[in-house]
Motif scaffolding. Structure first.
Motif, PDB file in Angstrom:
ATOM      1  N   TRP A 185     -78.070 -29.291 -20.474  1.00 54.92           N
ATOM      2  CA  TRP A 185     -79.324 -28.627 -20.436  1.00 54.92           C
ATOM      3  C   TRP A 185     -79.172 -27.341 -19.653  1.00 54.92           C
ATOM      4  O   TRP A 185     -79.475 -27.293 -18.465  1.00 54.92           O
ATOM      5  N   HIS A 189     -84.320 -26.420 -28.376  1.00 53.49           N
ATOM      6  CA  HIS A 189     -84.874 -26.085 -27.061  1.00 53.49           C
ATOM      7  C   HIS A 189     -85.858 -24.929 -27.286  1.00 53.49           C
ATOM      8  O   HIS A 189     -86.061 -24.499 -28.421  1.00 53.49           O
ATOM      9  N   CYS A 209     -87.246 -23.950 -20.318  1.00 49.16           N
ATOM     10  CA  CYS A 209     -87.237 -24.557 -21.652  1.00 49.16           C
ATOM     11  C   CYS A 209     -88.595 -25.208 -21.854  1.00 49.16           C
ATOM     12  O   CYS A 209     -89.058 -25.951 -20.994  1.00 49.16           O
ATOM     13  N   GLU A 269     -89.471 -26.824 -24.855  1.00 46.40           N
ATOM     14  CA  GLU A 269     -89.448 -27.821 -25.933  1.00 46.40           C
ATOM     15  C   GLU A 269     -88.805 -29.070 -25.347  1.00 46.40           C
ATOM     16  O   GLU A 269     -87.685 -28.982 -24.812  1.00 46.40           O
ATOM     17  N   TYR A 270     -89.495 -30.199 -25.438  1.00 41.94           N
ATOM     18  CA  TYR A 270     -88.932 -31.402 -24.835  1.00 41.94           C
ATOM     19  C   TYR A 270     -87.573 -31.713 -25.475  1.00 41.94           C
ATOM     20  O   TYR A 270     -87.477 -31.905 -26.682  1.00 41.94           O
ATOM     21  N   CYS A 271     -86.523 -31.727 -24.636  1.00 43.16           N
ATOM     22  CA  CYS A 271     -85.169 -31.899 -25.158  1.00 43.16           C
ATOM     23  C   CYS A 271     -84.514 -33.122 -24.509  1.00 43.16           C
ATOM     24  O   CYS A 271     -83.316 -33.123 -24.241  1.00 43.16           O
ATOM     25  N   HIS A 298     -84.971 -32.454 -19.313  1.00 37.99           N
ATOM     26  CA  HIS A 298     -85.644 -31.265 -19.856  1.00 37.99           C
ATOM     27  C   HIS A 298     -86.371 -30.498 -18.740  1.00 37.99           C
ATOM     28  O   HIS A 298     -86.362 -29.262 -18.717  1.00 37.99           O
ATOM     29  N   MET A 342     -84.408 -27.704 -16.843  1.00 38.55           N
ATOM     30  CA  MET A 342     -83.708 -26.733 -17.680  1.00 38.55           C
ATOM     31  C   MET A 342     -84.434 -25.396 -17.576  1.00 38.55           C
ATOM     32  O   MET A 342     -85.379 -25.130 -18.310  1.00 38.55           O
TER      33      MET A 342
HETATM   34 CU1  CUA Z   1     -84.185 -27.783 -23.283  1.00 35.65          CU
HETATM   35 CU2  CUA Z   1     -86.250 -28.783 -22.950  1.00 35.65          CU
END
Ligand code: CUA
Length: 342
Positions: free
Chosen positions: A141, A177, A212, A214-216, A220, A223
Motif C-alpha cells: 500500500w 486505488h 488513497c 478507494e478501499y483497497c 488502506h 496509504m
Molecule cells: Cu489504496 Cu486504499
C-alpha cells in the motif's frame, strides 16, 4: 451521536402529532451537526481550505450545494411537521396547487440550476496547459512517483513547482486505488489496465496531504503521501539534485551503514540509485528527505525509521517488508546511512 439523535424517535414522532412535546426534535439538529462538521475547514485534508484553482472550484460548488440543499432540507422538514400535525384533517391544508409547485416545479427548477452550475465547474476544471508530467503508480500500500524524462524516482512524496499545471498519469500495479490531494483538487481512480489523468496546480508553497480514497483492503487507512509544492527555482534545483545518484559515503559509520544495507537483504527489495536495484519495495534514493515513513503512516525520524526497519509489521500489518533481526549497532549505522540519502 446517532443514538443521541435518534434515541427519542418514538417520542419525537408522537410529540409532533401532539403539539405538546417536552423533547426537542433530535432530527432537526442534523443540519446543525452537518453545519458544524462543514465549519472544520482547517484540517490538513480539508477540501474546504483550497490551495489551488481546481480545489477552489470544487469548494465553491460544495458551499453552493450545502446552502441550497440545506435550505431544501429545512423547508421539507417544516412541511413534514405541518403534514403530520394535520394528519387527521381531510386533504392537504395547503391545496393541490401548492403540492405541485413545491413538490414538482420548485425541485425541478433547483435541480436544473444546480446541474448548470455543476457543468460550469466541470468545464472550469479542464486544463489549459501542461507544465510538468508526473507518473504515479499505486502498490500494496504505497505510491511510486516518477518524473518521466528526468530520471527521478521517488515514493510516497511528490514534488511540484508552485503555479504550474501538473499532469498526473495515474496507474495501479495491482488492485484499484484512488489518488486525492484534497486541498488541490478532485480525486481520480488508479486502475490496473488504464492510465487516468488528473491535472493539479498548487498556488502556495507547502506540504499537502494526499491519500488513497478507494478501499483497497488491509491497511488502506495507512496509504497516504505528501505533495510538496516549491517555488519554481527551488523545484528546478530539487529535480536536478534528485536525478544524481547519492555520493559515496565518506564517513566510516555511513560506509558501514551501506554495507549493512547490502548484506541484510534490504538491497534485494529496494533501489538506491547507483547502489542497488530491488523493485519490490519503494525506491530509497531520497528516503532521508521524505516527510513520512510507510506511505504517510508516521513522521520520518531516526527513531521511527529504526522501528520501521526492525518490525514494520507491528506498525503497518501486511506490508511486504518482513521483520528484520539486525544487531543494534548495525541498525544505527543503517539508519544513519539511510538518513543521509537526501
Ligand atoms: Cu489504496 Cu486504499
Amino acid at each position: 451521536m446517532m443514538i443521541t439523535l435518534f434515541g427519542n424517535r418514538k417520542k419525537l414522532i408522537r410529540g409532533i402529532g401532539e403539539k405538546k412535546s417536552g423533547h426537542p426534535p433530535g432530527l432537526l439538529l442534523l443540519p446543525v451537526v452537518f453545519a458544524l462538521v462543514g465549519c472544520a475547514t482547517d484540517g490538513p485534508r480539508s477540501f474546504l481550505d483550497p490551495a489551488g484553482p481546481a480545489a477552489e472550484q470544487i469548494a465553491s460548488l460544495w458551499w453552493k450545494m450545502f446552502w441550497v440543499y440545506g435550505l431544501v432540507f429545512v423547508v421539507t422538514m417544516a412541511l413534514l411537521i405541518l403534514a403530520l400535525s394535520a394528519r387527521r384533517r381531510e386533504g392537504s391544508p395547503l391545496g393541490n396547487r401548492f403540492v405541485f409547485t413545491a413538490g414538482v416545479a420548485i425541485p425541478a427548477l433547483i435541480l436544473i440550476v444546480m446541474l448548470v452550475i455543476t457543468l460550469q465547474v466541470m468545464g472550469n476544471l479542464r486544463p489549459t496547459g501542461e507544465d510538468l508530467r508526473v507518473k504515479v503508480t499505486s502498490h500494496h500500500w504505497w505510491f511510486e512517483v516518477e518524473y518521466p524524462g528526468h530520471g527521478v524516482l521517488d515514493a510516497n512524496e511528490i514534488h511540484v513547482p508552485v503555479g504550474s499545471q501538473v499532469r498526473f498519469d495515474l496507474h495501479s500495479a495491482g488492485i484499484v486505488h484512488s489518488f486525492w490531494v484534497p486541498k488541490l483538487g478532485g480525486k481520480r481512480d488508479m486502475l490496473p489496465d488504464y492510465y487516468n489523468e488528473l491535472y493539479l496546480q498548487a498556488d502556495k508553497p507547502g506540504v499537502y496531504h494526499g491519500t488513497c480514497t478507494e478501499y483497497c483492503a488491509g491497511v488502506h487507512a495507512l496509504m497516504g503521501f505528501r505533495l510538496v509544492a516549491h517555488e519554481p527555482q527551488d523545484f528546478a534545483g530539487w529535480l536536478e539534485d534528485a536525478a544524481e545518484p547519492p555520493p559515496d559515503p565518506a564517513e566510516p559509520g555511513l560506509q558501514r551503514g551501506r554495507e549493512v544495507f547490502m548484506s541484510s537483504g534490504c538491497a534485494g527489495c529496494h533501489t538506491i540509485k547507483g547502489v542497488s536495484g530491488g523493485t519490490i519495495g519503494p525506491d530509497l534514493t531520497l528516503i532521508g528527505a521524505r516527510h513520512t515513513l510507510g506511505a504517510g503512516t508516521m513522521e520520518n525520524s531516526r527513531g521511527n525509521l529504526a522501528g520501521w526497519i526492525a518490525n514494520s509489521q507491528a506498525i503497518k500489518p501486511g506490508n511486504k517488508m518482513p521483520r528484520s533481526y539486525i544487531e543494534a549497532n548495525d541498525l544505527h549505522a543503517l539508519v544513519d546511512y539511510l538518513w543521509s540519502l537526501k
